[in-house]
Structures are given as C-alpha cells and as structure tokens.
Motif scaffolding. Sequence first.
Motif, mmCIF file in Angstrom:
data_model
loop_
_atom_site.group_PDB
_atom_site.id
_atom_site.type_symbol
_atom_site.label_atom_id
_atom_site.label_comp_id
_atom_site.label_asym_id
_atom_site.label_seq_id
_atom_site.Cartn_x
_atom_site.Cartn_y
_atom_site.Cartn_z
ATOM 1 N N MET A 8 0.830 -1.198 0.000
ATOM 2 C CA MET A 8 0.000 0.000 0.000
ATOM 3 C C MET A 8 0.871 1.257 0.000
ATOM 4 N N ILE A 9 0.403 2.279 -0.724
ATOM 5 C CA ILE A 9 1.030 3.594 -0.652
ATOM 6 C C ILE A 9 -0.038 4.598 -0.240
ATOM 7 N N GLY A 10 0.380 5.654 0.422
ATOM 8 C CA GLY A 10 -0.557 6.668 0.895
ATOM 9 C C GLY A 10 -0.480 7.933 0.059
ATOM 10 N N LEU A 11 -1.625 8.580 -0.102
ATOM 11 C CA LEU A 11 -1.709 9.862 -0.797
ATOM 12 C C LEU A 11 -2.479 10.839 0.073
ATOM 13 N N VAL A 12 -1.896 12.010 0.307
ATOM 14 C CA VAL A 12 -2.558 13.078 1.061
ATOM 15 C C VAL A 12 -2.707 14.284 0.143
ATOM 16 N N VAL A 13 -3.944 14.728 -0.085
ATOM 17 C CA VAL A 13 -4.209 15.918 -0.885
ATOM 18 C C VAL A 13 -4.866 16.973 -0.003
ATOM 19 N N THR A 14 -5.023 18.170 -0.551
ATOM 20 C CA THR A 14 -5.526 19.263 0.278
ATOM 21 C C THR A 14 -7.001 19.583 0.084
ATOM 22 N N LEU A 27 -4.112 4.352 -0.466
ATOM 23 C CA LEU A 27 -4.948 4.884 0.605
ATOM 24 C C LEU A 27 -4.946 6.407 0.487
ATOM 25 N N LEU A 28 -6.130 7.011 0.464
ATOM 26 C CA LEU A 28 -6.271 8.447 0.200
ATOM 27 C C LEU A 28 -6.765 9.188 1.433
ATOM 28 N N SER A 29 -6.115 10.316 1.747
ATOM 29 C CA SER A 29 -6.548 11.195 2.839
ATOM 30 C C SER A 29 -6.634 12.623 2.329
ATOM 31 N N ASN A 30 -7.507 13.406 2.941
ATOM 32 C CA ASN A 30 -7.748 14.784 2.528
ATOM 33 C C ASN A 30 -7.544 15.712 3.723
ATOM 34 N N SER A 31 -6.593 16.644 3.609
ATOM 35 C CA SER A 31 -6.300 17.548 4.733
ATOM 36 C C SER A 31 -7.229 18.750 4.776
ATOM 37 N N GLY A 32 -7.947 19.032 3.685
ATOM 38 C CA GLY A 32 -8.821 20.203 3.658
ATOM 39 C C GLY A 32 -8.070 21.512 3.812
ATOM 40 N N GLU A 33 -6.797 21.547 3.358
ATOM 41 C CA GLU A 33 -5.935 22.734 3.490
ATOM 42 C C GLU A 33 -5.692 23.112 4.945
ATOM 43 N N GLN A 34 -5.927 22.202 5.878
ATOM 44 C CA GLN A 34 -5.712 22.473 7.298
ATOM 45 C C GLN A 34 -4.383 21.845 7.714
ATOM 46 N N ALA A 35 -3.371 22.688 7.826
ATOM 47 C CA ALA A 35 -2.024 22.197 8.123
ATOM 48 C C ALA A 35 -1.967 21.426 9.431
ATOM 49 N N GLU A 36 -2.817 21.814 10.388
ATOM 50 C CA GLU A 36 -2.778 21.146 11.690
ATOM 51 C C GLU A 36 -3.299 19.714 11.618
ATOM 52 N N ARG A 37 -4.065 19.383 10.590
ATOM 53 C CA ARG A 37 -4.592 18.025 10.444
ATOM 54 C C ARG A 37 -3.587 17.082 9.791
ATOM 55 N N GLU A 38 -2.671 17.647 9.051
ATOM 56 C CA GLU A 38 -1.792 16.820 8.229
ATOM 57 C C GLU A 38 -0.949 15.817 9.034
ATOM 58 N N SER A 97 1.119 23.304 3.966
ATOM 59 C CA SER A 97 1.859 24.510 4.338
ATOM 60 C C SER A 97 3.345 24.225 4.230
ATOM 61 N N SER A 98 4.146 25.237 4.540
ATOM 62 C CA SER A 98 5.603 25.069 4.534
ATOM 63 C C SER A 98 6.115 24.532 5.867
ATOM 64 N N ARG A 99 5.225 24.338 6.829
ATOM 65 C CA ARG A 99 5.629 23.730 8.111
ATOM 66 C C ARG A 99 5.590 22.216 7.928
ATOM 67 N N GLN A 100 6.767 21.613 7.772
ATOM 68 C CA GLN A 100 6.821 20.233 7.301
ATOM 69 C C GLN A 100 7.676 19.318 8.179
ATOM 70 N N GLN A 101 7.840 19.646 9.455
ATOM 71 C CA GLN A 101 8.667 18.808 10.322
ATOM 72 C C GLN A 101 8.109 17.398 10.427
#
Length: 346
Positions: free
Chosen positions: A68-74, A100-111, A132-136
């Motif tokens: 499985m591979i994961g995909l996260v879109v906004t 597997l697909l996930s949707n962050s809804g452009e909410q950086a805190e959910r990612e 966002s650019s916050r990617q730790q």
Amino acid sequence: MTARRGSGPTMQDVGKLAQVSAMTVSRVLKDDPGVSEATRERVFAAVDRLGYRRNQTARSLRLGGSGMIGLVVTNLANPFYSRLALGVQEVATEYGFRMLLSNSGEQAEREPELIDGLIDHQVEGLIVVPASSRQQHLADAMRHVPVVFAARPPAGLDTDCVLVEDFHGAREATLCLLAEGHTRVAFLGNPPALYTGAERLRGFWAAHEEVGIAPDNALIRQGLVDSATAEQATLELLAQAEGPTALFCTNNRISQGAIRALYKAGTTLPVAGFDDFDLSDVLGLPLTLVSYDADEIGRQAARLLIDRLKHHDAAPPASRRITVPTRIVRHGVPSGDGPGRTATGA
C-alpha cells in the motif's frame, strides 16, 4: 484505554497510550536503534496492555511490505486533486500497489495526524500535497518511508517532487491579456504563503515588467480560498471607480467565482486563469486558461515513489524534480475595439 469496537488496537492506540506518535511506535517495532530505551519500554508496555499484534507487522516486513502507498491531498472537492489521485492510482495499480487516500482540507494542523494514520496502516511510502511550509512531521516520516511531494515543493527537505510550470503558465496567460491592450489587469490569488500562489503572482508581475507596465496594487487580491471568496473579491473590484478591464485568477475555483461575479454584475471582461475546467468552452466568455495534465502529476509522483521502493536496499538516488508543462487554451476571440469589449468565437 480500549481499542475501537469491531477492530483490533492500532498503532495510533499504542502511541496514545505510550504518549508517542504512531511513527515512533513503528520505529520501535522495526527495532530502530535511534529510539531511546525509555521510549521502547513504554511502547512495548502499551503493546502488551492493548494486545497489539506485533507479529502482523513483522509478517508484512518479511513478505516485502504491505503493498500500500498513501496519498494526502488538500481538497478533494477540487477536480485537480481528483485527477491527481486518479494518476497515482493508475500507476499504483500497474505495479500491484493499493492506494490509501486522505484529505487535509488545506488544514495544516490536520496533516500530521493523517500522516500518522497512513503509517499506522503500514503504507510503504507517501505522496503528499503539503498544506503549508511547516513540514517537520514530513521530515519525521521520511526517516521511515519515502515521501514524494506533488504540486507543491518540499520546504528545506531533500526528496523528490513533481510540480507544474506555475511561474511560466501565469506569465504566459497574463501576457495574452496585456497583448490585447489591457493595462489594468486584476489579480485574484490563493494564499500567498502557498507555493502556487507565490509563483503565479511572480509570473503575473514578470509579464507586466516584460512589457513595461506596473501592476496596480489596488487590483491585487490574495488569500482567496474558494469560489465564494473569489466572487466577493471580484464584485468589490468591479465596484471601484477605476476598476479592472481584465482578470487573472490563480486556480479553477477562483476563476469560477470571478465568472459568477461578472454574471451577477451584468458585465463581461476577459478572464485568464490557471486550470482548465468543465464547460469553459461554452460559457460565451473570452477565456484564457493555463491547461496541463493533472493526471500526469499523479503518475509521475507515483513512478518516483515506486522507484524508491524498488531500490530500497540500495543507496538512495539523489532527489529529483519533475515539472509538468503547461499550455495556453483560449475560448472566445477578442474584438479590435479595445480593452473590456470582446466578441465570442471559436
């Protein structure tokens, strides 16, 4: 603490009990030497208490992974991301992977939670459109699985990415409007903190500089997040004493909101925008659209990820950047009567 009804405990359940992330649980179960002994003891205690089946993890590793591979879109509501996902799925299926697909809804805190959840499900790699650019959290994920970025680049991280010609496309579309004689072109853009928003504004400015015209800051609107905010911003621009004679929009939702505003205001202005969209050719408006293959972004990202998975035991290749080209599509033919007046045509 109890596991969810109808299923066994997950890595997230273990992580919550041990007060660590699902990624840390995964590292412990993979015997990562970089995890402290105190953390290891907490994780194993949580595993024993919850009855988490560690042997399933070991089995998947012995058999070569979960497949499985994961995909996260906004924003799955945006057709662009649906097409991107279809491109990923096409290549994943070709190579025998599930997505597997996930949707962050452009909410950086959910990612971070979404990333943890995908790792909890034992994905072997991730494709991410970062919110966002916050990617730790993505830097942390890269310690365990390969991560490929799509549509937006990594911020200070050394990994593969697939982008669109954002600057070039915006510059070319704006030049089309300027070549028609427009000197008051409004800019309707998404949040400037986003890479796409910044690059498309840069292309808009570069086109003006190329022809020796200074954009009017009073005609620039940024931070638009959907068609509703774009519609309102356009109505405000149209109400100005010296309003725009043409509009440039940075994505399909903004273009659609601007077109709705023009309809409500009972006026017609040329519109240039990033992203083609359904029925754009039958609206009877002069449209200049930056078009590209969104599926190809997904296909290329999936190929990069699977290539890294295939060479997991070898020295990792240098990070790669692929750019998907854009092209200009025009609907309607400008009249020769000056800015703001157009005639429709093929």
